[in-house]
Design a protein around this motif. Structure first.
Motif, PDB file in Angstrom:
ATOM      1  N   ALA A 104       0.835  -1.202   0.000  1.00  0.00           N
ATOM      2  CA  ALA A 104       0.000   0.000   0.000  1.00  0.00           C
ATOM      3  C   ALA A 104       0.870   1.253   0.000  1.00  0.00           C
ATOM      4  O   ALA A 104       0.589   2.214  -0.734  1.00  0.00           O
ATOM      5  N   GLN A 105       1.933   1.261   0.794  1.00  0.00           N
ATOM      6  CA  GLN A 105       2.823   2.429   0.830  1.00  0.00           C
ATOM      7  C   GLN A 105       3.498   2.630  -0.517  1.00  0.00           C
ATOM      8  O   GLN A 105       3.650   3.758  -0.978  1.00  0.00           O
ATOM      9  N   GLN A 106       3.870   1.539  -1.170  1.00  0.00           N
ATOM     10  CA  GLN A 106       4.476   1.653  -2.499  1.00  0.00           C
ATOM     11  C   GLN A 106       3.491   2.250  -3.510  1.00  0.00           C
ATOM     12  O   GLN A 106       3.879   3.078  -4.349  1.00  0.00           O
ATOM     13  N   LEU A 107       2.228   1.834  -3.434  1.00  0.00           N
ATOM     14  CA  LEU A 107       1.212   2.375  -4.337  1.00  0.00           C
ATOM     15  C   LEU A 107       1.010   3.866  -4.107  1.00  0.00           C
ATOM     16  O   LEU A 107       0.916   4.651  -5.057  1.00  0.00           O
ATOM     17  N   VAL A 108       0.945   4.290  -2.849  1.00  0.00           N
ATOM     18  CA  VAL A 108       0.787   5.707  -2.529  1.00  0.00           C
ATOM     19  C   VAL A 108       2.002   6.493  -3.026  1.00  0.00           C
ATOM     20  O   VAL A 108       1.859   7.557  -3.640  1.00  0.00           O
ATOM     21  N   ASN A 109       3.198   5.965  -2.789  1.00  0.00           N
ATOM     22  CA  ASN A 109       4.415   6.640  -3.256  1.00  0.00           C
ATOM     23  C   ASN A 109       4.430   6.769  -4.776  1.00  0.00           C
ATOM     24  O   ASN A 109       4.813   7.809  -5.318  1.00  0.00           O
ATOM     25  N   THR A 110       4.011   5.727  -5.466  1.00  0.00           N
ATOM     26  CA  THR A 110       3.953   5.761  -6.927  1.00  0.00           C
ATOM     27  C   THR A 110       2.965   6.824  -7.395  1.00  0.00           C
ATOM     28  O   THR A 110       3.262   7.603  -8.303  1.00  0.00           O
ATOM     29  N   ALA A 111       1.794   6.888  -6.765  1.00  0.00           N
ATOM     30  CA  ALA A 111       0.794   7.893  -7.136  1.00  0.00           C
ATOM     31  C   ALA A 111       1.316   9.303  -6.886  1.00  0.00           C
ATOM     32  O   ALA A 111       1.133  10.203  -7.710  1.00  0.00           O
ATOM     33  N   GLU A 112       1.991   9.504  -5.767  1.00  0.00           N
ATOM     34  CA  GLU A 112       2.538  10.828  -5.456  1.00  0.00           C
ATOM     35  C   GLU A 112       3.598  11.240  -6.478  1.00  0.00           C
ATOM     36  O   GLU A 112       3.626  12.399  -6.914  1.00  0.00           O
ATOM     37  N   ARG A 113       4.457  10.301  -6.890  1.00  0.00           N
ATOM     38  CA  ARG A 113       5.459  10.610  -7.924  1.00  0.00           C
ATOM     39  C   ARG A 113       4.770  10.938  -9.250  1.00  0.00           C
ATOM     40  O   ARG A 113       5.190  11.855  -9.967  1.00  0.00           O
ATOM     41  N   ASP A 114       3.713  10.198  -9.570  1.00  0.00           N
ATOM     42  CA  ASP A 114       2.978  10.463 -10.804  1.00  0.00           C
ATOM     43  C   ASP A 114       2.341  11.850 -10.775  1.00  0.00           C
ATOM     44  O   ASP A 114       2.358  12.573 -11.774  1.00  0.00           O
TER      45      ASP A 114
END
Length: 96
Positions: free
Chosen positions: A65-75
């Motif tokens: 979940a943290q990886q998904l949030v981090n990916t969305a924030e980078r996007d």
């Protein structure tokens, strides 16, 4: 606009000598992310494999979940949107 997608998620659990390891993999169709988690049974506690499974799986899903949030924030940061004079965007994500 209606948007529907299906992401495949697989959870793998293994136990060896009082340590349970979990690996959860999500395939979004464009990206594959993997979360990891582990649980260790205290030697003084009763060995209940289901508890180790739950803890390790939960920790792996939390990592994912943290990886998904981090990916969305980078996007979001990578979007080339013109300045609107508005204040900076709040942290990405749904309100809790």
């Amino acid at each position: 606009m209606l948007h529907t997608v299906e992401w495949k998620v697989r959870l793998y659990l293994s136990e060896d000598g009082g340590t349970t390891k979990a690996r959860v993999v999500v395939n979004t169709g464009t990206t594959t992310l993997t979360g990891h988690g582990a649980a260790h049974c205290n030697p003084a506690d009763a060995d209940v494999p289901e508890i180790g499974d739950e803890l390790a799986a939960g920790r792996a899903m939390h990592d994912l979940a943290q990886q998904l949030v981090n990916t969305a924030e980078r996007d979001i940061e990578g979007l080339d949107t013109p300045a609107t004079g508005r204040s900076p965007r709040p942290v990405a994500g749904w309100p809790m």
